[in-house]
Motif scaffolding. Sequence first.
Motif, PDB file in Angstrom:
ATOM      1  N   LEU A   1      -2.823   5.853  -9.664  1.00  0.00           N
ATOM      2  CA  LEU A   1      -3.280   7.182  -8.673  1.00  0.00           C
ATOM      3  C   LEU A   1      -2.094   7.108  -7.983  1.00  0.00           C
ATOM      4  O   LEU A   1      -1.006   7.022  -7.452  1.00  0.00           O
ATOM      5  CB  LEU A   1      -4.294   7.187  -7.282  1.00  0.00           C
TER       6      LEU A   1
ATOM      7  N   PRO B   1      -3.305   1.782  -6.862  1.00  0.00           N
ATOM      8  CA  PRO B   1      -4.334   1.560  -7.858  1.00  0.00           C
ATOM      9  C   PRO B   1      -5.618   2.667  -8.498  1.00  0.00           C
ATOM     10  O   PRO B   1      -5.727   3.325  -7.585  1.00  0.00           O
ATOM     11  CB  PRO B   1      -5.240   0.396  -7.663  1.00  0.00           C
ATOM     12  N   THR B   2      -6.470   3.302  -9.192  1.00  0.00           N
ATOM     13  CA  THR B   2      -6.718   4.517  -9.562  1.00  0.00           C
ATOM     14  C   THR B   2      -8.153   3.963  -8.793  1.00  0.00           C
ATOM     15  O   THR B   2      -8.220   5.279  -8.360  1.00  0.00           O
ATOM     16  CB  THR B   2      -7.452   4.063 -11.420  1.00  0.00           C
ATOM     17  N   ASP B   3      -8.676   2.695  -8.845  1.00  0.00           N
ATOM     18  CA  ASP B   3      -9.760   2.503  -8.083  1.00  0.00           C
ATOM     19  C   ASP B   3      -9.799   3.209  -6.519  1.00  0.00           C
ATOM     20  O   ASP B   3     -11.531   2.591  -6.055  1.00  0.00           O
ATOM     21  CB  ASP B   3     -10.535   1.302  -8.297  1.00  0.00           C
ATOM     22  N   ALA B   4      -9.153   3.126  -6.186  1.00  0.00           N
ATOM     23  CA  ALA B   4      -8.777   3.317  -4.289  1.00  0.00           C
ATOM     24  C   ALA B   4      -8.408   4.372  -4.072  1.00  0.00           C
ATOM     25  O   ALA B   4      -8.465   5.266  -3.051  1.00  0.00           O
ATOM     26  CB  ALA B   4      -7.535   2.628  -3.750  1.00  0.00           C
ATOM     27  N   GLN B   5      -8.784   6.081  -4.922  1.00  0.00           N
ATOM     28  CA  GLN B   5      -8.728   7.135  -4.716  1.00  0.00           C
ATOM     29  C   GLN B   5      -9.939   7.803  -3.628  1.00  0.00           C
ATOM     30  O   GLN B   5      -9.333   8.611  -2.603  1.00  0.00           O
ATOM     31  CB  GLN B   5      -9.153   7.844  -6.290  1.00  0.00           C
ATOM     32  N   GLU B   6     -11.218   6.757  -4.051  1.00  0.00           N
ATOM     33  CA  GLU B   6     -11.946   7.833  -2.779  1.00  0.00           C
ATOM     34  C   GLU B   6     -11.617   6.599  -1.754  1.00  0.00           C
ATOM     35  O   GLU B   6     -11.598   7.917  -0.548  1.00  0.00           O
ATOM     36  CB  GLU B   6     -13.859   7.366  -3.267  1.00  0.00           C
ATOM     37  N   GLN B   7     -11.084   5.780  -1.253  1.00  0.00           N
ATOM     38  CA  GLN B   7     -10.891   5.487  -0.099  1.00  0.00           C
ATOM     39  C   GLN B   7     -10.171   6.229   0.606  1.00  0.00           C
ATOM     40  O   GLN B   7     -10.361   6.345   2.204  1.00  0.00           O
ATOM     41  CB  GLN B   7     -10.817   3.898  -0.340  1.00  0.00           C
TER      42      GLN B   7
ATOM     43  N   ILE C   1      -3.764  10.437 -11.682  1.00  0.00           N
ATOM     44  CA  ILE C   1      -3.510   9.212 -12.763  1.00  0.00           C
ATOM     45  C   ILE C   1      -2.599   9.880 -13.805  1.00  0.00           C
ATOM     46  O   ILE C   1      -2.509  10.651 -14.921  1.00  0.00           O
ATOM     47  CB  ILE C   1      -4.976   9.137 -12.590  1.00  0.00           C
TER      48      ILE C   1
END
Lengths: 78, 205
Positions: free
Chosen positions: A8, A52-58, A75
């Motif tokens: 990200l 990291p891509t999975d940290a976008q929402e946070q 991304i």
Amino acid sequence: MRQKKPALVITFSSTTAAIRMEAFCLEHNLPGRMIPVPREITAGCGLAWKAPTDAQEQLTQSMTQAGIQWEDLRILEL
Amino acid sequence: MIHVNAMGDACPIPVVKTKNAIAQLGGPGSVETLVDNEIAVQNLTKMANQKGYAVRSEKLEPGKFRVVMTVGEPAEAETVAEEEACLVVPGSKQKNTVVVLSASTMGTGSDELGTALMKGFVYALCQQDTLPSTVLLYNGGAALSCEGSASLEDLKSLEAQGVEILTCGTCLNYYGLTEKLRVGQVTNMYAIAEKMMLADCIVRP
């Protein structure tokens, strides 16, 4: 050869805004690191936040709550 | 095979020791030389190519290289180069670039910006397709290879890709960082001067 992975990348409207983002993330223990803006985004000079891509929402939630404005969010394979 | 330990030996001792070992062979055979730096690997490879010995080299671990020369066979450096496990340094073909980090900031002006720029530089460095052979860190730059540095992971990534990371021991001592070095090796001014003198190109951000 180095393996590229999706990441990200968040850009900001100014260098000082990117530096403020770093201080904010360090203070709040948020994931990521500062990098030079990748060439895929712009040929110009600038700083961006890579996470990291999975940290976008946070990250977007935290930035919204803190009133930190970002310019672009992508991304990229880095 | 004759084994030569040239770890810790300065140029041209590894070449001299290897030549003596080849003389001891007195005919066809192999000599294995252990050295602790890439310049010595290059010098040995150059010597083998000049003499027409087959030569192959590999990095065993950071700061430890093995060079094997086989006398009595034609030079096979090109075929060896195709083997993935072997790192062949083709002497003059590979440019010996040394990156010098002499401060924890990049450029002069704002320290806040300079710190961000240096962090960005080390990151961008490890993203390059062509990497330097060595990164030297001294004075304020010594802090970059120590505990708490934001560039530590990038320097570790460079080291994992075969880049030699050397930090000035005098500087670590001066700043009280001797116990905090977290990547690469400690070096001294003789090695720093030698690395810079033997470099084809010095990059100083």
